[in-house]
Design an enzyme around this catalytic site. Structure first.
Site, PDB file in Angstrom:
ATOM      1  N   LEU A 228      87.102 -35.852 121.914  1.00  0.00           N
ATOM      2  CA  LEU A 228      88.291 -36.573 122.354  1.00  0.00           C
ATOM      3  C   LEU A 228      87.922 -37.376 123.600  1.00  0.00           C
ATOM      4  O   LEU A 228      87.014 -36.994 124.340  1.00  0.00           O
ATOM      5  CB  LEU A 228      89.438 -35.602 122.688  1.00  0.00           C
ATOM      6  CG  LEU A 228      90.043 -34.795 121.542  1.00  0.00           C
ATOM      7  CD1 LEU A 228      91.060 -33.794 122.077  1.00  0.00           C
ATOM      8  CD2 LEU A 228      90.696 -35.696 120.510  1.00  0.00           C
ATOM      9  N   ASP A 229      88.622 -38.471 123.824  1.00  0.00           N
ATOM     10  CA  ASP A 229      88.383 -39.253 125.031  1.00  0.00           C
ATOM     11  C   ASP A 229      88.736 -38.430 126.260  1.00  0.00           C
ATOM     12  O   ASP A 229      89.552 -37.498 126.200  1.00  0.00           O
ATOM     13  CB  ASP A 229      89.218 -40.537 125.020  1.00  0.00           C
ATOM     14  CG  ASP A 229      88.733 -41.533 123.984  1.00  0.00           C
ATOM     15  OD1 ASP A 229      87.571 -41.395 123.538  1.00  0.00           O
ATOM     16  OD2 ASP A 229      89.501 -42.430 123.619  1.00  0.00           O
ATOM     17  N   LYS A 230      88.154 -38.812 127.378  1.00  0.00           N
ATOM     18  CA  LYS A 230      88.373 -38.107 128.645  1.00  0.00           C
ATOM     19  C   LYS A 230      89.856 -37.984 128.976  1.00  0.00           C
ATOM     20  O   LYS A 230      90.321 -36.937 129.427  1.00  0.00           O
ATOM     21  CB  LYS A 230      87.641 -38.855 129.765  1.00  0.00           C
ATOM     22  CG  LYS A 230      87.893 -38.333 131.159  1.00  0.00           C
ATOM     23  CD  LYS A 230      87.176 -39.190 132.188  1.00  0.00           C
ATOM     24  CE  LYS A 230      87.515 -38.769 133.608  1.00  0.00           C
ATOM     25  NZ  LYS A 230      86.830 -39.609 134.616  1.00  0.00           N
TER      26      LYS A 230
END
Length: 377
Positions: free
Chosen positions: A152-154
Site C-alpha cells: 500500500l502507498d505510504k
C-alpha cells in the site's frame, strides 16, 4: 569587558573571570593563546550545534491549537513523525495491536497512516524492517520473518496481508496478479463524481510534468478524444498500462462525497489518478494529484475549509483520505472458504466525514447497493 567563562553546559558566557576563567581566558599569556583559540573554535561549533538542536525542538513543539480539527491534524503529523523515529520493537508492538486476522498461513494487519511499506530515500523505518520482530512477537524467538503479499502507498491506511511462508506469499501475490482478490477502498473526494456509479477504463502512463519544479506523475493516456463532437482515436503510448476502476458514491453533499472504489487492475496511484484526472474529483488530502503542473498543497473551496475548520495555509497538513476498507481472498491452502477482511476507518477519516456532513453507510445498505450495481451490468 569581562572575560569569557566556560560553563558545564558547553556554551561560552561572559563573567567576572572567577574560577576557571583564568585558565581559559582569551587574554591569557602568549604560550596559552594557541590552546585558547582552539578551545574557542570547538566551543563555538558546539554552541552552534546545540542552538540548531534547540531550534528543531522548538519547531516540533508547535503550540497546541484550540481548534479541534487543527489539533487532529497536528496529532496526525506528530504520529507520522513518531512512527519514523521509534525503535523497531515499539513499531512492531504497535502493529500487533492492529491485527485483523491471524492463522497458520496469514497475518493481516491494519496499516497506519504515513508508514511506508518499503525503504527508500529519507525513510528511517518501514514495515518490511520490522517483519522479523513482528514474527518473533507472535510466534516466539525462533520464528522466521513474515513476508509481504502486496503493498500500500505510504499515505494509504487499511487492510494489509502478510504470510508466514514465502511459498504462501507467492500464492497470494499470484491471486492479486490474476485479479482474483476483491479490493475495496473508501475515499473522501473533493466534489462529487458524475454519474454516481460507473467504471473508469482509461490507461495510465508516467510522465514528466513541466512546472516551477520538474517532477514525474502518473497521468491518463486515453485511447480516444472528442474532436468537434466526434470520437477520434489517439496515438497509443507504448508505456501506457491498462487501468480499470469501478466506483460508487455512498454518500454526498454539494461539495464532497464518500466513494467506494474497486480497482480491477493494480497500477501505481491508479485510484488517485482516475478520481482526479478522470472524474475531476481528487481525493481529500491528495496534494500530488490535485493539480497536474504544480507541487503544492491542495486548493480547497471556502465552504469545505469552513466545514473542516481550517485555513488554506493549513491545508498541506490534511492527510490523504484513502482507506483499504475490505479485501476478499479466495479459498487457499487448507482454507475452503473465502476470507473476508474488513478494516475500520481511522479516526481522522471518521471525523472528516462528520465535519463534511457525509453519512457512514451501514453494511446491509452497502451490500444491497452492490447487488443492484452488479445486477445492472
Amino acid at each position: 569587558m569581562a572575560a569569557p567563562r566556560w560553563r558545564a553546559s558547553g556554551l561560552w558566557s561572559w563573567g567576572n573571570g572567577q574560577g576557571l576563567g583564568s585558565l581559559f581566558s582569551l587574554v591569557s599569556k602568549p604560550f596559552c593563546s594557541a590552546a585558547a583559540a582552539s578551545t574557542s573554535v570547538n566551543a563555538q561549533r558546539l554552541a552552534e550545534r546545540l542552538r540548531a538542536q534547540k531550534r528543531e525542538q522548538d519547531t516540533n513543539k508547535k503550540p497546541v491549537s484550540t481548534n479541534p480539527v487543527q489539533r487532529r491534524v497536528q496529532e496526525i503529523v506528530r504520529f507520522t513523525r513518531q512512527l519514523q523515529r521509534v525503535h523497531p520493537n515499539v513499531l512492531a508492538k504497535a502493529l500487533t495491536r492492529g491485527i485483523l486476522h491471524q492463522d497458520n498461513n496469514l497475518v493481516v494487519i491494519n496499516k497506519p497512516y504515513g508508514l511506508p511499506v518499503h525503504g527508500g530515500p529519507g525513510v528511517q523505518l518501514c514495515i518490511s524492517d520490522v517483519l522479523p520482530i513482528l514474527a518473533k512477537m507472535l510466534h516466539g524467538h525462533k520464528a522466521e520473518p513474515l513476508h509481504l503479499c502486496h503493498r500500500l502507498d505510504k499515505e494509504t491506511t487499511g487492510v494489509m496481508v502478510l504470510a508466514w511462508e514465502k511459498d504462501m506469499a507467492h500464492q497470494v501475490q499470484e491471486l492479486f496478479r490474476t485479479r482474483q482478490v476483491v479490493k475495496k477502498y473508501w475515499a473522501i473526494t473533493v466534489r462529487v463524481p458524475m454519474p454516481s456509479a460507473g467504471v473508469v477504463d482509461i490507461p495510465i502512463v508516467e510522465k514528466e510534468a513541466q512546472g516551477q519544479q520538474q517532477h514525474h506523475k502518473m497521468t491518463l493516456s486515453p485511447s480516444y478524444r472528442m474532436d468537434n463532437g466526434k470520437m477520434v482515436k489517439m496515438r497509443h503510448s507504448r508505456n501506457a498500462q491498462v487501468a480499470v476502476t469501478r466506483y460508487q458514491v455512498l454518500s454526498s453533499t454539494l461539495s464532497s462525497a464518500l466513494v467506494e472504489l474497486q480497482p480491477i487492475t493494480g497500477i501505481k496511484h491508479q485510484l488517485r489518478v482516475h478520481l482526479s484526472f478522470g472524474l475531476d474529483c481528487p481525493i481529500l488530502g491528495d496534494h500530488k494529484y490535485s493539480d497536474w503542473n504544480r507541487l503544492a498543497p491542495q486548493k480547497l473551496s471556502v465552504g469545505t475549509l469552513k466545514k473542516l475548520g481550517l485555513e488554506q495555509s493549513k491545508a498541506r497538513y490534511i492527510p490523504l483520505h484513502l482507506h483499504a476498507q475490505q479485501l476478499i481472498l479466495p479459498a487457499l491452502g487448507s482454507r475452503k472458504e473465502d476470507l473476508n477482511l474488513v478494516c475500520k476507518l481511522p479516526r481522522f477519516f471518521v471525523c472528516s466525514l462528520r465535519r463534511l456532513g457525509l453519512e457512514m453507510p451501514n453494511q446491509d445498505q452497502n451490500e444491497n447497493n452492490e447487488a443492484e450495481h452488479l445486477g445492472a451490468q
